[in-house]
Design an enzyme around this catalytic site. Structure first.
Site, mmCIF file in Angstrom:
data_model
loop_
_atom_site.group_PDB
_atom_site.id
_atom_site.type_symbol
_atom_site.label_atom_id
_atom_site.label_comp_id
_atom_site.label_asym_id
_atom_site.label_seq_id
_atom_site.Cartn_x
_atom_site.Cartn_y
_atom_site.Cartn_z
ATOM 1 N N LYS A 30 0.793 -1.197 0.200
ATOM 2 C CA LYS A 30 -0.382 -0.184 -0.245
ATOM 3 C C LYS A 30 0.610 1.043 0.295
ATOM 4 C CE LYS A 30 -2.404 -1.102 3.966
ATOM 5 N NZ LYS A 30 -2.046 -2.190 3.807
ATOM 6 N N ARG A 72 -9.041 1.219 8.498
ATOM 7 C CA ARG A 72 -9.045 -0.157 8.811
ATOM 8 C C ARG A 72 -10.590 -1.005 9.729
ATOM 9 N NH1 ARG A 72 -3.535 1.007 9.148
ATOM 10 N NH2 ARG A 72 -2.053 -1.577 9.190
ATOM 11 N N ARG A 77 11.241 -0.775 11.670
ATOM 12 C CA ARG A 77 10.151 -0.738 12.186
ATOM 13 C C ARG A 77 10.064 -1.359 12.967
ATOM 14 N NH1 ARG A 77 4.887 0.175 7.922
ATOM 15 N NH2 ARG A 77 4.227 -0.618 9.695
HETATM 16 P P1 AMP Z 1 1.088 0.737 8.938
HETATM 17 O O1 AMP Z 1 1.837 1.317 8.461
HETATM 18 O O2 AMP Z 1 -0.193 1.083 7.622
HETATM 19 O O3 AMP Z 1 1.047 -0.745 8.567
HETATM 20 O O4 AMP Z 1 0.043 0.900 10.610
HETATM 21 C C1 AMP Z 1 1.396 0.152 11.566
HETATM 22 C C2 AMP Z 1 0.675 0.230 12.265
HETATM 23 O O5 AMP Z 1 -0.293 1.612 12.840
HETATM 24 C C3 AMP Z 1 -0.421 -0.711 12.629
HETATM 25 O O6 AMP Z 1 0.399 -1.753 12.756
HETATM 26 C C4 AMP Z 1 -1.546 -0.052 13.419
HETATM 27 O O7 AMP Z 1 -0.440 -0.314 14.674
HETATM 28 C C5 AMP Z 1 -1.108 1.706 13.608
HETATM 29 N N1 AMP Z 1 -2.521 1.517 12.805
HETATM 30 C C6 AMP Z 1 -2.166 3.073 11.261
HETATM 31 N N2 AMP Z 1 -3.358 2.994 10.639
HETATM 32 C C7 AMP Z 1 -4.579 2.697 11.420
HETATM 33 C C8 AMP Z 1 -5.549 2.387 11.289
HETATM 34 N N3 AMP Z 1 -6.363 3.545 10.524
HETATM 35 N N4 AMP Z 1 -6.077 2.121 12.258
HETATM 36 C C9 AMP Z 1 -5.614 1.629 13.858
HETATM 37 N N5 AMP Z 1 -4.602 1.049 13.413
HETATM 38 C C10 AMP Z 1 -3.987 1.857 12.263
#
Ligand code: AMP
Length: 205
Positions: free
Chosen positions: A23, A97, A148
């Protein structure tokens, strides 16, 4: 007609898919090729954590474990962006999400006079996701870049479980709204980018 005076419609799309589906990578490609604006709640949360805000400190452990942060926090972040900018043509990357987030986004777009033009599912087999995420961590480590906190096998298991429990239901939700399109996201980055560029261009036409 493609005349210089033909107004080009701005489009708003959601990229939906499990962790490791690409993404973020594809959102960046759309920023480059289509001049769209990437809204990644993951990036916003990592920034909050890095700058040590109270909210950033509060979500750090939850993120490292691979759980979702509360709807209230992420909806607040997106609301702030949508209401404080004149920019148009958003790629929602990692948001929504949950069904509650999806409803809130619908309301926010309506309130700001915008539409949701497509939800694009990036389809990837689970085995590939694990390889990609572990590979991403190894690459970062080799390049001496920060890894990360949630790019490890244990957190990934939880992130995948969170995806299937809480986010995958959005596929049915947007399918029912007639907004869902699916793209095979197991090819090369460039192949997938070209498909996504075609979809967004056709939406803008
Ligand atoms: P990402 O970079 O999109 O993989 O997001 C990393 C982490 O941030 C996720 O595993 C969640 O802990 C948190 N996170 C990001 N976007 C959301 C969202 N829309 N709702 C809830 N948690 C989120």
């Amino acid at each position: 007609m493609d005349g210089a005076n033909t107004p080009v419609k701005t489009v708003n799309v959601i990229l939906l898919g499990p962790p490791g589906a690409g993404k973020g990578t594809q959102a960046e490609k759309l920023v480059e090729s289509q001049g769209m604006v990437q809204l990644s709640t993951g990036d916003m949360l990592r920034e909050a954590k890095a700058s040590g805000t109270e909210m950033g400190n509060r979500v750090a452990d939850v993120m490292a474990r691979g759980e979702l942060v509360t709807d209230e926090i992420v909806i607040g972040l997106i609301e702030e962006k949508l209401t404080s900018t004149d920019a148009k043509g958003f790629i929602f990357d990692g948001f929504p999400r949950t069904l509650a987030q999806a409803d809130a986004l619908g309301e926010l777009l309506e309130k700001t006079g915008q539409s949701l033009d497509a939800v694009i599912e990036l389809e990837v087999d689970d085995a590939i996701l694990v390889d990609r995420i572990v590979g991403r961590a190894e690459q970062a480590r080799a390049a001496g870049k920060p890894v990360r906190a949630d790019d490890n096998a244990e957190s990934l298991k939880l992130r995948l479980m969170e995806y299937y429990k809480k986010t995958a239901p959005l596929l049915g939700y947007y399918h029912a709204k007639g907004a869902l399109q699916s793209v095979n996201a197991m090819g090369s980055i460039e192949e997938i980018a070209a498909q996504l560029a075609d979809i967004t261009k056709s939406l803008a036409a």
